[in-house]
Design an enzyme around this catalytic site. Structure first.
Site, PDB file in Angstrom:
ATOM      1  N   GLY A  17       7.902  33.754  32.687  1.00  0.00           N
ATOM      2  CA  GLY A  17       9.154  33.013  32.795  1.00  0.00           C
ATOM      3  C   GLY A  17      10.383  33.686  32.197  1.00  0.00           C
ATOM      4  O   GLY A  17      10.673  34.867  32.443  1.00  0.00           O
ATOM      5  N   ARG A  38       0.643  34.970  23.512  1.00  0.00           N
ATOM      6  CA  ARG A  38      -0.818  34.944  23.318  1.00  0.00           C
ATOM      7  C   ARG A  38      -1.536  35.789  24.360  1.00  0.00           C
ATOM      8  O   ARG A  38      -2.515  36.439  24.055  1.00  0.00           O
ATOM      9  CB  ARG A  38      -1.313  33.495  23.379  1.00  0.00           C
ATOM     10  CG  ARG A  38      -0.836  32.648  22.213  1.00  0.00           C
ATOM     11  CD  ARG A  38      -1.053  31.189  22.478  1.00  0.00           C
ATOM     12  NE  ARG A  38      -0.308  30.759  23.659  1.00  0.00           N
ATOM     13  CZ  ARG A  38      -0.310  29.538  24.160  1.00  0.00           C
ATOM     14  NH1 ARG A  38      -1.051  28.607  23.586  1.00  0.00           N
ATOM     15  NH2 ARG A  38       0.407  29.238  25.215  1.00  0.00           N
ATOM     16  N   ASP A  64      -0.074  34.123  18.407  1.00  0.00           N
ATOM     17  CA  ASP A  64       0.182  32.696  18.597  1.00  0.00           C
ATOM     18  C   ASP A  64       1.191  32.289  17.528  1.00  0.00           C
ATOM     19  O   ASP A  64       0.871  32.311  16.332  1.00  0.00           O
ATOM     20  CB  ASP A  64      -1.131  31.925  18.440  1.00  0.00           C
ATOM     21  CG  ASP A  64      -0.982  30.445  18.745  1.00  0.00           C
ATOM     22  OD1 ASP A  64       0.137  29.909  18.583  1.00  0.00           O
ATOM     23  OD2 ASP A  64      -1.982  29.826  19.131  1.00  0.00           O
ATOM     24  N   SER A 144      17.399  23.853  25.093  1.00  0.00           N
ATOM     25  CA  SER A 144      17.265  23.185  26.399  1.00  0.00           C
ATOM     26  C   SER A 144      18.317  22.102  26.481  1.00  0.00           C
ATOM     27  O   SER A 144      18.764  21.583  25.449  1.00  0.00           O
ATOM     28  CB  SER A 144      15.878  22.544  26.518  1.00  0.00           C
ATOM     29  OG  SER A 144      15.799  21.743  27.685  1.00  0.00           O
ATOM     30  N   TYR A 157       8.915  16.241  23.552  1.00  0.00           N
ATOM     31  CA  TYR A 157       9.510  17.529  23.959  1.00  0.00           C
ATOM     32  C   TYR A 157      10.996  17.532  23.600  1.00  0.00           C
ATOM     33  O   TYR A 157      11.501  18.495  23.010  1.00  0.00           O
ATOM     34  CB  TYR A 157       9.314  17.777  25.459  1.00  0.00           C
ATOM     35  CG  TYR A 157       9.981  19.066  25.915  1.00  0.00           C
ATOM     36  CD1 TYR A 157       9.492  20.304  25.487  1.00  0.00           C
ATOM     37  CD2 TYR A 157      11.118  19.049  26.722  1.00  0.00           C
ATOM     38  CE1 TYR A 157      10.121  21.491  25.863  1.00  0.00           C
ATOM     39  CE2 TYR A 157      11.741  20.236  27.106  1.00  0.00           C
ATOM     40  CZ  TYR A 157      11.236  21.450  26.671  1.00  0.00           C
ATOM     41  OH  TYR A 157      11.860  22.622  27.037  1.00  0.00           O
ATOM     42  N   THR A 192       9.745  28.245  36.439  1.00  0.00           N
ATOM     43  CA  THR A 192       8.866  29.212  35.767  1.00  0.00           C
ATOM     44  C   THR A 192       7.470  28.587  35.759  1.00  0.00           C
ATOM     45  O   THR A 192       7.193  27.708  36.569  1.00  0.00           O
ATOM     46  CB  THR A 192       9.339  29.428  34.309  1.00  0.00           C
ATOM     47  OG1 THR A 192       9.281  28.153  33.637  1.00  0.00           O
ATOM     48  CG2 THR A 192      10.752  29.984  34.227  1.00  0.00           C
ATOM     49  N   GLU A 193       6.647  28.982  34.810  1.00  0.00           N
ATOM     50  CA  GLU A 193       5.337  28.326  34.682  1.00  0.00           C
ATOM     51  C   GLU A 193       5.443  27.026  33.874  1.00  0.00           C
ATOM     52  O   GLU A 193       4.448  26.348  33.626  1.00  0.00           O
ATOM     53  CB  GLU A 193       4.350  29.285  34.006  1.00  0.00           C
ATOM     54  CG  GLU A 193       4.062  30.498  34.850  1.00  0.00           C
ATOM     55  CD  GLU A 193       3.173  31.523  34.158  1.00  0.00           C
ATOM     56  OE1 GLU A 193       2.538  31.179  33.142  1.00  0.00           O
ATOM     57  OE2 GLU A 193       3.120  32.659  34.638  1.00  0.00           O
TER      58      GLU A 193
HETATM   59  P1  NDP Z   1       6.782  29.620  30.774  1.00  0.00           P
HETATM   60  O1  NDP Z   1       5.624  28.672  30.673  1.00  0.00           O
HETATM   61  O2  NDP Z   1       6.948  30.375  32.027  1.00  0.00           O
HETATM   62  O3  NDP Z   1       6.746  30.643  29.551  1.00  0.00           O
HETATM   63  C1  NDP Z   1       6.485  30.200  28.244  1.00  0.00           C
HETATM   64  C2  NDP Z   1       6.210  31.385  27.353  1.00  0.00           C
HETATM   65  O4  NDP Z   1       5.979  30.909  26.020  1.00  0.00           O
HETATM   66  C3  NDP Z   1       4.986  32.156  27.782  1.00  0.00           C
HETATM   67  O5  NDP Z   1       5.233  33.532  27.672  1.00  0.00           O
HETATM   68  C4  NDP Z   1       3.931  31.735  26.776  1.00  0.00           C
HETATM   69  O6  NDP Z   1       3.030  32.817  26.559  1.00  0.00           O
HETATM   70  C5  NDP Z   1       4.794  31.526  25.524  1.00  0.00           C
HETATM   71  N1  NDP Z   1       4.127  30.688  24.542  1.00  0.00           N
HETATM   72  C6  NDP Z   1       3.778  29.398  24.648  1.00  0.00           C
HETATM   73  N2  NDP Z   1       3.115  29.004  23.548  1.00  0.00           N
HETATM   74  C7  NDP Z   1       3.057  30.086  22.716  1.00  0.00           C
HETATM   75  C8  NDP Z   1       2.494  30.319  21.449  1.00  0.00           C
HETATM   76  N3  NDP Z   1       1.850  29.349  20.782  1.00  0.00           N
HETATM   77  N4  NDP Z   1       2.616  31.543  20.894  1.00  0.00           N
HETATM   78  C9  NDP Z   1       3.270  32.534  21.559  1.00  0.00           C
HETATM   79  N5  NDP Z   1       3.820  32.375  22.769  1.00  0.00           N
HETATM   80  C10 NDP Z   1       3.704  31.166  23.338  1.00  0.00           C
HETATM   81  O7  NDP Z   1       8.066  28.711  30.477  1.00  0.00           O
HETATM   82  P2  NDP Z   1       9.628  29.078  30.377  1.00  0.00           P
HETATM   83  O8  NDP Z   1       9.837  30.521  30.527  1.00  0.00           O
HETATM   84  O9  NDP Z   1      10.337  28.144  31.262  1.00  0.00           O
HETATM   85  O10 NDP Z   1       9.914  28.619  28.876  1.00  0.00           O
HETATM   86  C11 NDP Z   1      10.503  29.469  27.914  1.00  0.00           C
HETATM   87  C12 NDP Z   1      11.374  28.626  26.988  1.00  0.00           C
HETATM   88  O11 NDP Z   1      12.416  28.039  27.747  1.00  0.00           O
HETATM   89  C13 NDP Z   1      10.653  27.467  26.308  1.00  0.00           C
HETATM   90  O12 NDP Z   1      11.094  27.385  24.970  1.00  0.00           O
HETATM   91  C14 NDP Z   1      11.122  26.251  27.103  1.00  0.00           C
HETATM   92  O13 NDP Z   1      11.091  25.080  26.316  1.00  0.00           O
HETATM   93  C15 NDP Z   1      12.529  26.676  27.437  1.00  0.00           C
HETATM   94  N6  NDP Z   1      13.158  26.000  28.541  1.00  0.00           N
HETATM   95  C16 NDP Z   1      12.582  25.994  29.786  1.00  0.00           C
HETATM   96  C17 NDP Z   1      13.193  25.336  30.835  1.00  0.00           C
HETATM   97  C18 NDP Z   1      12.579  25.229  32.189  1.00  0.00           C
HETATM   98  O14 NDP Z   1      13.001  24.349  32.979  1.00  0.00           O
HETATM   99  N7  NDP Z   1      11.630  26.053  32.554  1.00  0.00           N
HETATM  100  C19 NDP Z   1      14.499  24.693  30.640  1.00  0.00           C
HETATM  101  C20 NDP Z   1      15.004  24.758  29.304  1.00  0.00           C
HETATM  102  C21 NDP Z   1      14.365  25.403  28.316  1.00  0.00           C
HETATM  103  P3  NDP Z   1       1.448  32.688  26.306  1.00  0.00           P
HETATM  104  O15 NDP Z   1       0.968  31.481  27.054  1.00  0.00           O
HETATM  105  O16 NDP Z   1       0.924  33.990  26.823  1.00  0.00           O
HETATM  106  O17 NDP Z   1       1.317  32.567  24.824  1.00  0.00           O
HETATM  107  C1  8X3 Z   2      13.200  22.021  30.162  1.00  0.00           C
HETATM  108  C2  8X3 Z   2      14.199  21.284  30.964  1.00  0.00           C
HETATM  109  O1  8X3 Z   2      14.801  18.960  31.804  1.00  0.00           O
HETATM  110  O2  8X3 Z   2      12.535  19.750  32.193  1.00  0.00           O
HETATM  111  O3  8X3 Z   2      13.606  22.132  28.836  1.00  0.00           O
HETATM  112  O4  8X3 Z   2      13.238  19.094  30.000  1.00  0.00           O
HETATM  113  S1  8X3 Z   2      13.650  19.696  31.242  1.00  0.00           S
END
Ligand code: NDP
Ligand code: 8X3
Length: 257
Positions: A17, A38, A64, A144, A157, A192-193
Protein backbone atom coordinates in the site's frame (compact mmCIF):
# COMPACT_ATOMS: atom_id res chain seq x y z
CA UNK A 1 13.28 23.16 -1.58
CA UNK A 2 14.82 20.42 0.56
CA UNK A 3 16.12 17.43 -1.37
CA UNK A 4 15.62 13.87 -0.15
CA UNK A 5 18.52 12.61 -2.24
CA UNK A 6 21.04 10.89 0.04
CA UNK A 7 18.76 11.19 3.10
CA UNK A 8 18.03 8.11 5.19
CA UNK A 9 14.28 7.45 5.28
CA UNK A 10 12.69 4.88 7.61
CA UNK A 11 9.30 3.70 6.38
CA UNK A 12 7.19 1.48 8.63
CA UNK A 13 4.65 -0.74 6.91
CA UNK A 14 6.60 -0.69 3.65
CA UNK A 15 5.50 -4.14 2.47
CA UNK A 16 2.22 -2.93 0.92
CA UNK A 17 0.00 0.00 0.00
CA UNK A 18 1.01 3.52 0.96
CA UNK A 19 4.31 2.47 2.56
CA UNK A 20 5.46 0.57 -0.55
CA UNK A 21 4.40 3.52 -2.74
CA UNK A 22 6.46 5.87 -0.55
CA UNK A 23 9.44 3.54 -0.88
CA UNK A 24 9.18 3.58 -4.69
CA UNK A 25 8.78 7.38 -4.89
CA UNK A 26 11.56 8.21 -2.41
CA UNK A 27 13.91 5.68 -4.06
CA UNK A 28 13.32 7.48 -7.36
CA UNK A 29 14.35 10.72 -5.65
CA UNK A 30 17.64 9.18 -4.50
CA UNK A 31 16.81 8.55 -0.84
CA UNK A 32 18.40 5.72 1.17
CA UNK A 33 15.67 3.49 2.52
CA UNK A 34 15.21 1.50 5.69
CA UNK A 35 12.09 -0.59 5.12
CA UNK A 36 10.19 -2.19 8.00
CA UNK A 37 7.19 -4.55 8.14
CA UNK A 38 6.38 -8.08 9.32
CA UNK A 39 6.39 -9.69 5.84
CA UNK A 40 10.11 -9.63 5.25
CA UNK A 41 10.01 -11.58 1.97
CA UNK A 42 7.88 -8.82 0.44
CA UNK A 43 10.33 -6.21 1.67
CA UNK A 44 13.22 -8.12 0.09
CA UNK A 45 11.40 -8.25 -3.26
CA UNK A 46 10.67 -4.53 -3.08
CA UNK A 47 14.28 -3.79 -2.14
CA UNK A 48 15.52 -5.78 -5.14
CA UNK A 49 13.14 -3.88 -7.42
CA UNK A 50 14.39 -0.52 -6.08
CA UNK A 51 18.05 -1.52 -6.34
CA UNK A 52 17.45 -2.60 -9.96
CA UNK A 53 15.41 0.42 -11.05
CA UNK A 54 17.04 3.22 -9.08
CA UNK A 55 20.35 1.80 -7.81
CA UNK A 56 18.83 2.59 -4.42
CA UNK A 57 20.56 1.77 -1.15
CA UNK A 58 17.99 -0.23 0.79
CA UNK A 59 18.03 -2.14 4.08
CA UNK A 60 15.06 -4.28 5.09
CA UNK A 61 14.05 -5.31 8.61
CA UNK A 62 11.34 -7.81 9.46
CA UNK A 63 9.74 -6.19 12.49
CA UNK A 64 6.40 -6.13 14.27
CA UNK A 65 6.05 -2.56 15.54
CA UNK A 66 3.79 -3.77 18.37
CA UNK A 67 6.77 -5.44 20.07
CA UNK A 68 8.49 -2.68 21.95
CA UNK A 69 11.58 -4.68 22.88
CA UNK A 70 12.04 -5.84 19.27
CA UNK A 71 11.64 -2.27 18.00
CA UNK A 72 14.26 -1.01 20.45
CA UNK A 73 16.69 -3.88 19.75
CA UNK A 74 16.29 -3.63 15.96
CA UNK A 75 16.87 0.11 15.86
CA UNK A 76 19.76 -0.06 18.32
CA UNK A 77 21.36 -2.86 16.29
CA UNK A 78 21.31 -1.12 12.92
CA UNK A 79 24.68 -1.03 11.17
CA UNK A 80 26.44 2.33 11.73
CA UNK A 81 25.66 3.82 8.28
CA UNK A 82 21.94 3.17 8.90
CA UNK A 83 21.66 4.73 12.37
CA UNK A 84 21.13 8.39 11.54
CA UNK A 85 17.57 8.52 10.28
CA UNK A 86 16.64 11.80 8.60
CA UNK A 87 12.97 11.14 7.84
CA UNK A 88 10.64 8.78 9.70
CA UNK A 89 7.43 7.86 7.88
CA UNK A 90 5.15 6.36 10.54
CA UNK A 91 2.83 4.46 8.23
CA UNK A 92 2.34 0.94 9.66
CA UNK A 93 -1.28 0.61 10.64
CA UNK A 94 -4.52 -1.20 10.13
CA UNK A 95 -8.24 -1.36 10.77
CA UNK A 96 -9.99 -4.51 11.96
CA UNK A 97 -13.75 -4.85 11.76
CA UNK A 98 -16.55 -2.32 11.36
CA UNK A 99 -18.96 -3.43 14.06
CA UNK A 100 -20.70 -1.25 16.65
CA UNK A 101 -19.10 -0.82 20.03
CA UNK A 102 -21.26 -3.41 21.81
CA UNK A 103 -20.40 -6.25 19.43
CA UNK A 104 -16.83 -5.30 18.50
CA UNK A 105 -14.10 -7.90 19.00
CA UNK A 106 -11.68 -6.84 21.76
CA UNK A 107 -8.89 -8.74 20.00
CA UNK A 108 -9.38 -6.51 16.95
CA UNK A 109 -9.37 -3.45 19.23
CA UNK A 110 -6.09 -4.47 20.84
CA UNK A 111 -4.49 -5.06 17.44
CA UNK A 112 -5.46 -1.57 16.24
CA UNK A 113 -4.37 0.21 19.41
CA UNK A 114 -1.16 -1.80 19.68
CA UNK A 115 -0.22 -1.08 16.05
CA UNK A 116 -1.61 2.36 15.18
CA UNK A 117 -0.92 4.03 18.51
CA UNK A 118 1.57 2.07 20.59
CA UNK A 119 3.63 0.84 17.62
CA UNK A 120 3.96 4.40 16.35
CA UNK A 121 5.10 5.46 19.83
CA UNK A 122 7.73 2.73 20.19
CA UNK A 123 9.35 3.62 16.86
CA UNK A 124 9.03 7.38 17.37
CA UNK A 125 10.55 7.31 20.87
CA UNK A 126 13.80 5.78 19.64
CA UNK A 127 14.11 7.55 16.31
CA UNK A 128 13.25 11.03 17.57
CA UNK A 129 15.76 10.79 20.42
CA UNK A 130 18.48 10.44 17.77
CA UNK A 131 17.03 13.25 15.67
CA UNK A 132 16.98 15.64 18.63
CA UNK A 133 20.58 14.74 19.50
CA UNK A 134 21.60 15.54 15.91
CA UNK A 135 19.30 18.60 15.84
CA UNK A 136 17.71 17.59 12.56
CA UNK A 137 14.98 15.29 11.28
CA UNK A 138 11.42 15.04 10.10
CA UNK A 139 8.63 12.80 11.37
CA UNK A 140 5.77 12.29 8.93
CA UNK A 141 2.82 10.42 10.40
CA UNK A 142 0.21 8.77 8.23
CA UNK A 143 -2.97 9.66 10.09
CA UNK A 144 -6.39 9.55 8.45
CA UNK A 145 -9.55 11.54 7.99
CA UNK A 146 -10.75 8.92 10.51
CA UNK A 147 -8.54 10.81 12.97
CA UNK A 148 -10.62 13.95 12.40
CA UNK A 149 -14.18 12.63 12.09
CA UNK A 150 -15.91 9.47 13.27
CA UNK A 151 -18.24 7.23 11.29
CA UNK A 152 -20.56 4.33 12.14
CA UNK A 153 -18.52 1.30 13.20
CA UNK A 154 -15.29 3.29 13.06
CA UNK A 155 -15.12 3.55 16.87
CA UNK A 156 -11.74 2.07 17.88
CA UNK A 157 -10.01 2.61 14.52
CA UNK A 158 -11.09 6.28 14.67
CA UNK A 159 -9.93 6.50 18.29
CA UNK A 160 -6.52 5.16 17.30
CA UNK A 161 -6.24 7.72 14.50
CA UNK A 162 -7.55 10.57 16.69
CA UNK A 163 -4.68 9.58 18.98
CA UNK A 164 -2.25 9.97 16.06
CA UNK A 165 -3.66 13.46 15.42
CA UNK A 166 -3.15 14.33 19.10
CA UNK A 167 0.39 12.95 19.04
CA UNK A 168 1.31 14.87 15.89
CA UNK A 169 0.16 18.11 17.52
CA UNK A 170 1.81 17.29 20.87
CA UNK A 171 5.08 16.28 19.22
CA UNK A 172 5.09 19.49 17.19
CA UNK A 173 5.00 21.42 20.48
CA UNK A 174 7.52 19.21 22.31
CA UNK A 175 9.98 19.44 19.42
CA UNK A 176 9.72 23.20 18.81
CA UNK A 177 13.22 24.61 18.50
CA UNK A 178 14.80 21.14 18.35
CA UNK A 179 15.43 21.17 14.60
CA UNK A 180 12.99 18.26 14.18
CA UNK A 181 9.90 18.81 12.06
CA UNK A 182 6.58 17.00 12.45
CA UNK A 183 3.88 16.57 9.81
CA UNK A 184 0.82 14.42 9.33
CA UNK A 185 -0.68 13.29 6.05
CA UNK A 186 -4.33 12.35 6.56
CA UNK A 187 -5.89 10.53 3.62
CA UNK A 188 -9.47 9.55 2.88
CA UNK A 189 -10.27 6.41 0.88
CA UNK A 190 -7.10 4.85 -0.55
CA UNK A 191 -7.35 1.55 -2.42
CA UNK A 192 -4.70 -0.69 -0.88
CA UNK A 193 -4.85 -3.92 1.12
CA UNK A 194 -6.44 -1.86 3.93
CA UNK A 195 -10.05 -3.03 3.47
CA UNK A 196 -9.03 -6.66 2.85
CA UNK A 197 -7.24 -6.54 6.19
CA UNK A 198 -10.15 -4.74 7.86
CA UNK A 199 -12.61 -7.42 6.69
CA UNK A 200 -10.27 -10.30 7.51
CA UNK A 201 -9.71 -11.31 3.88
CA UNK A 202 -13.27 -10.80 2.54
CA UNK A 203 -12.28 -9.62 -0.95
CA UNK A 204 -15.83 -8.89 -2.13
CA UNK A 205 -16.63 -6.70 0.85
CA UNK A 206 -13.31 -4.91 0.44
CA UNK A 207 -13.99 -4.26 -3.25
CA UNK A 208 -17.35 -2.62 -2.44
CA UNK A 209 -15.65 0.05 -0.29
CA UNK A 210 -14.21 1.60 -3.47
CA UNK A 211 -17.13 0.86 -5.79
CA UNK A 212 -18.51 3.71 -7.91
CA UNK A 213 -15.71 6.21 -7.27
CA UNK A 214 -12.08 6.73 -8.11
CA UNK A 215 -10.26 6.27 -4.80
CA UNK A 216 -6.81 7.60 -4.00
CA UNK A 217 -3.91 5.30 -4.80
CA UNK A 218 -0.90 4.70 -2.61
CA UNK A 219 1.05 6.77 -5.14
CA UNK A 220 -1.25 9.78 -4.57
CA UNK A 221 -0.51 9.65 -0.85
CA UNK A 222 3.21 9.13 -1.44
CA UNK A 223 3.26 12.36 -3.51
CA UNK A 224 1.75 14.21 -0.53
CA UNK A 225 4.37 12.72 1.79
CA UNK A 226 7.15 13.77 -0.58
CA UNK A 227 5.67 17.28 -0.70
CA UNK A 228 5.93 17.47 3.11
CA UNK A 229 9.50 16.13 3.03
CA UNK A 230 10.68 18.65 0.44
CA UNK A 231 9.50 21.94 1.95
CA UNK A 232 12.33 24.36 2.70
CA UNK A 233 13.77 24.16 6.22
CA UNK A 234 11.79 27.18 7.45
CA UNK A 235 8.40 25.82 6.31
CA UNK A 236 6.55 22.83 7.78
CA UNK A 237 3.36 21.24 6.53
CA UNK A 238 1.62 20.52 9.82
CA UNK A 239 -1.46 18.66 8.59
CA UNK A 240 -2.24 17.67 5.02
CA UNK A 241 -5.70 16.22 4.29
CA UNK A 242 -6.06 14.42 0.97
CA UNK A 243 -9.27 12.76 -0.20
CA UNK A 244 -10.62 11.43 -3.46
CA UNK A 245 -12.48 14.20 -5.29
CA UNK A 246 -15.59 12.08 -4.76
CA UNK A 247 -15.21 12.23 -0.96
CA UNK A 248 -16.12 15.31 1.12
CA UNK A 249 -16.06 13.71 4.58
CA UNK A 250 -15.79 10.25 6.10
CA UNK A 251 -19.47 9.67 5.26
CA UNK A 252 -20.09 11.96 2.26
CA UNK A 253 -18.97 9.96 -0.73
CA UNK A 254 -20.36 10.45 -4.25
CA UNK A 255 -20.71 7.12 -6.02
CA UNK A 256 -21.91 6.42 -9.56
CA UNK A 257 -23.37 2.94 -9.20
P1 NDP B 1 -2.04 -1.82 3.71
O1 NDP B 1 -2.79 -2.90 4.43
O2 NDP B 1 -1.92 -1.92 2.25
O3 NDP B 1 -0.58 -1.66 4.34
C1 NDP B 1 -0.39 -1.66 5.73
C2 NDP B 1 1.08 -1.80 6.04
O4 NDP B 1 1.25 -1.76 7.47
C3 NDP B 1 1.64 -3.12 5.55
O5 NDP B 1 2.91 -2.91 5.00
C4 NDP B 1 1.75 -3.95 6.82
O6 NDP B 1 2.86 -4.83 6.70
C5 NDP B 1 2.08 -2.86 7.85
N1 NDP B 1 1.79 -3.29 9.20
C6 NDP B 1 0.60 -3.61 9.75
N2 NDP B 1 0.77 -4.03 11.01
C7 NDP B 1 2.11 -3.98 11.27
C8 NDP B 1 2.90 -4.30 12.39
N3 NDP B 1 2.35 -4.77 13.52
N4 NDP B 1 4.24 -4.12 12.31
C9 NDP B 1 4.80 -3.65 11.17
N5 NDP B 1 4.10 -3.33 10.08
C10 NDP B 1 2.77 -3.50 10.13
O7 NDP B 1 -2.79 -0.46 4.13
P2 NDP B 1 -2.49 1.07 3.77
O8 NDP B 1 -1.27 1.19 2.96
O9 NDP B 1 -3.75 1.64 3.27
O10 NDP B 1 -2.25 1.65 5.24
C11 NDP B 1 -1.10 2.38 5.60
C12 NDP B 1 -1.49 3.44 6.62
O11 NDP B 1 -2.40 4.34 6.02
C13 NDP B 1 -2.19 2.91 7.86
O12 NDP B 1 -1.70 3.59 8.99
C14 NDP B 1 -3.65 3.26 7.61
O13 NDP B 1 -4.36 3.43 8.83
C15 NDP B 1 -3.49 4.57 6.87
N6 NDP B 1 -4.61 5.00 6.08
C16 NDP B 1 -5.14 4.20 5.10
C17 NDP B 1 -6.22 4.63 4.36
C18 NDP B 1 -6.88 3.78 3.33
O14 NDP B 1 -8.04 4.08 2.94
N7 NDP B 1 -6.26 2.75 2.82
C19 NDP B 1 -6.77 5.98 4.57
C20 NDP B 1 -6.15 6.72 5.62
C21 NDP B 1 -5.11 6.25 6.32
P3 NDP B 1 2.94 -6.33 7.27
O15 NDP B 1 1.55 -6.90 7.24
O16 NDP B 1 3.90 -6.99 6.34
O17 NDP B 1 3.49 -6.18 8.65
C1 8X3 C 1 -8.89 4.90 6.41
C2 8X3 C 1 -9.96 5.75 5.84
O1 8X3 C 1 -12.44 6.28 6.02
O2 8X3 C 1 -11.79 3.95 5.75
O3 8X3 C 1 -8.23 5.54 7.45
O4 8X3 C 1 -11.45 5.08 7.83
S1 8X3 C 1 -11.48 5.22 6.40
Amino acid sequence: MERVSGKLVLITGASAGIGAACARLFAGEGARLLLVARREQRLRELANELRGKHQAEVLTCGLDVRRREDVEATLAGLPAPWQEIDILINNAGLARGLGPIHTGDPTDWEEMIDTNLKGLLWVTRVVVAGMVARRRGHVINIGSIAGREVYPGGNVYCASKFAVTALTRAMSIDLLGSGVRVSTVDPGLVETEFSRVRFHGDEERARRVYEGLTPLSGDDVAEAVLFCATRPAHATVRELVLTPTAQASVVHVFRTL
